[in-house]
Design a protein around this motif. Structure first.
Motif, short mmCIF file in Angstrom:
data_model
loop_
_atom_site.label_atom_id
_atom_site.label_comp_id
_atom_site.label_asym_id
_atom_site.label_seq_id
_atom_site.Cartn_x
_atom_site.Cartn_y
_atom_site.Cartn_z
N ASP A 2 7.53 -17.30 18.46
CA ASP A 2 6.65 -18.33 18.12
C ASP A 2 7.08 -19.85 18.68
O ASP A 2 8.01 -20.50 18.68
N LEU A 3 6.38 -19.78 19.91
CA LEU A 3 6.69 -20.92 20.65
C LEU A 3 6.31 -22.11 20.22
O LEU A 3 6.78 -23.20 20.77
N SER A 54 7.04 -22.35 10.27
CA SER A 54 6.30 -21.13 9.56
C SER A 54 7.37 -20.33 9.03
O SER A 54 7.04 -19.58 8.05
N ALA A 55 8.81 -20.28 9.32
CA ALA A 55 9.57 -19.62 9.09
C ALA A 55 10.40 -19.98 7.53
O ALA A 55 9.79 -21.24 7.09
N ILE A 101 19.10 -16.09 17.82
CA ILE A 101 19.12 -14.88 17.23
C ILE A 101 18.52 -14.91 15.84
O ILE A 101 17.56 -14.16 15.12
N ILE A 102 18.94 -16.13 15.15
CA ILE A 102 18.58 -16.18 13.73
C ILE A 102 17.26 -16.50 13.31
O ILE A 102 16.56 -15.89 12.75
N TYR A 103 16.65 -17.13 14.41
CA TYR A 103 15.19 -17.24 14.23
C TYR A 103 14.16 -16.72 15.03
O TYR A 103 13.12 -16.53 14.27
N TYR A 104 14.65 -16.17 16.00
CA TYR A 104 13.68 -15.54 16.85
C TYR A 104 13.61 -13.78 16.94
O TYR A 104 12.95 -13.09 17.49
N ALA A 105 14.77 -13.38 16.43
CA ALA A 105 14.85 -11.84 16.25
C ALA A 105 13.74 -11.11 15.72
O ALA A 105 13.34 -11.70 14.66
N PRO A 106 13.36 -9.96 16.44
CA PRO A 106 12.30 -9.47 15.62
C PRO A 106 12.61 -8.72 14.18
O PRO A 106 13.79 -8.16 14.30
#
Length: 108
Positions: A2-3, A54-55, A101-106
């Motif tokens: 999510d850029l 959004s997270a 890694i925490i935020y963008y990992a699928p």
């Protein structure tokens, strides 16, 4: 990835560091009282900006932590004539890798 989150993280970082820095200057550098007031207002805005992500809370604030590490080093370089050493740079890079890694990992 999510850029749209990146500019929000950067704005929040600038608010948190900038607001805190104004209060720091008021208390430590004998600046006028309105530095503290402006800093407090900016810090409140930081709290609002964080809700634009959004997270969930845990991932958002964990990621802010890593981004703030790097932004704090950059801020100090610009405003306090700070010269980071290789350990500051390595630590900042490790923090960014960790929060990425925490935020963008699928996740499923």
């Amino acid at each position: 990835m999510d850029l749209k989150s990146i500019p929000i993280f950067l704005l929040a970082g600038l608010c948190e560091i900038g607001g805190g820095y104004l209060i720091w200057l008021w208390l430590r550098a004998d600046k006028p009282w309105w530095f503290a007031l402006l800093g407090a207002i900016i810090l409140v805005f930081y709290g609002v900006v964080a809700t634009w992500q959004s997270a969930d809370f845990a991932r958002v604030y964990a990621t802010y932590g890593g981004i703030f590490i790097v932004l704090s080093i950059i801020w100090a370089m610009i405003f306090d004539d700070f010269k980071p050493d290789r350990y500051d740079i390595i630590g900042g890079l490790i923090a960014l890798i960790g929060v990425s890694i925490i935020y963008y990992a699928p996740r499923s």
